[in-house]
Scaffold this active site. Sequence first.
Site, PDB file in Angstrom:
ATOM      1  N   ARG A  30      41.473  34.787  35.499  1.00  0.00           N
ATOM      2  CA  ARG A  30      41.813  35.804  36.457  1.00  0.00           C
ATOM      3  C   ARG A  30      40.764  37.231  36.226  1.00  0.00           C
ATOM      4  NH1 ARG A  30      45.514  34.563  41.070  1.00  0.00           N
ATOM      5  NH2 ARG A  30      44.788  36.617  41.318  1.00  0.00           N
ATOM      6  N   ARG A  76      45.820  46.879  41.706  1.00  0.00           N
ATOM      7  CA  ARG A  76      46.546  45.369  42.846  1.00  0.00           C
ATOM      8  C   ARG A  76      47.786  45.971  43.354  1.00  0.00           C
ATOM      9  NH1 ARG A  76      45.618  41.116  39.697  1.00  0.00           N
ATOM     10  NH2 ARG A  76      46.529  39.520  40.938  1.00  0.00           N
ATOM     11  N   ARG A 119      48.946  40.147  54.988  1.00  0.00           N
ATOM     12  CA  ARG A 119      49.322  41.035  53.649  1.00  0.00           C
ATOM     13  C   ARG A 119      49.259  42.676  54.501  1.00  0.00           C
ATOM     14  NH1 ARG A 119      47.004  38.239  49.311  1.00  0.00           N
ATOM     15  NH2 ARG A 119      46.652  39.628  47.580  1.00  0.00           N
ATOM     16  N   ARG A 161      49.112  34.748  32.357  1.00  0.00           N
ATOM     17  CA  ARG A 161      48.375  33.225  33.357  1.00  0.00           C
ATOM     18  C   ARG A 161      47.382  32.989  32.999  1.00  0.00           C
ATOM     19  NH1 ARG A 161      48.993  35.459  39.349  1.00  0.00           N
ATOM     20  NH2 ARG A 161      46.968  36.792  38.900  1.00  0.00           N
ATOM     21  N   LYS A 209      54.344  34.120  43.579  1.00  0.00           N
ATOM     22  CA  LYS A 209      54.368  33.555  44.837  1.00  0.00           C
ATOM     23  C   LYS A 209      53.768  32.386  45.037  1.00  0.00           C
ATOM     24  CE  LYS A 209      51.564  36.898  46.481  1.00  0.00           C
ATOM     25  NZ  LYS A 209      51.661  37.513  45.488  1.00  0.00           N
TER      26      LYS A 209
END
Length: 214
Positions: A160, A171, A88, A127, A13
């Site tokens: 992160r 998540r 969300r 990431r 996203k």
Amino acid sequence: MKIIMLGAPGAGKGTQADMITKKYNVPHISTGDIFRANIKNGTELGKKAKGYMDQGLLVPDSLVVDLVIDRIHQDDCKEGYVLDGFPRTIPQAEALDAALAAENEEIDAAIDVEVPDDNIVNRMSGRRACLKCGATYHIVYNAPKTEGVCDNCGSELVQREDDKPETVLNRLSVYHKETQPLIDYYNQKGKVAEIDGTQDLNAVFADIEKVLNK
Ligand code: AP5
Ligand code: MG
Ligand code: ZN
């Protein structure tokens, strides 16, 4: 152009929202980036959000909704925006719709970037994020020009806190329970464009452009 990015954590996203911003010149509003910037700067909002985020849980709606509604009323949002990570939950979507309806407006499209859970755990480990400007990289699929340094702003890139494999699984389960129902919600309004997010990131963007240029 008022767009919502839907899709699981790690679906891409943020990556696609950045590409939309560069091409169509509308701001990229990521609630996750806003919270991470607040945590980094030690604000009250950051302190409240951190405990939830580190566990992979959603921050309560009450901390998110007003913040986003205020943000989309700022001057730079006059021509539209890309919302990434909001709404969300169904109550967040209803609050957004109500705020827009009050001005006779509605969103143009909800772009659902589809990636199976199996691919996601893999992606997250590679990431790297810039906590200053929100840019996102991947050590293999979207590497920065200089290792560990943000192309946009020169800040140091970090992993992160919530990208540990066990938190990613949390998540994903929160996503399926709380956020996936939004796909039906926006489908009923005829707004959803489903995009295959397993393709290379330029191919994903080409599919999104087709939707936006319609
Ligand atoms: P948030 O920051 O929104 O995280 P998320 O939804 O879990 O999504 P991510 O940012 O992890 O993934 P992404 O889809 O943006 O993927 P990316 O482009 O980085 O939220 C974090 C937390 O904040 C939440 O858990 C919650 O606690 C809180 N929060 C935020 N908003 C909230 C709200 N509205 N209500 C309540 N709580 C809220 O891509 C992932 C990786 O894959 C990158 O390395 C990227 O380079 C790579 N990649 C991207 N596309 C491709 C591709 N096509 N091929 C290969 N690799 C790719
Ligand atoms: Mg993101
Ligand atoms: Zn940066």
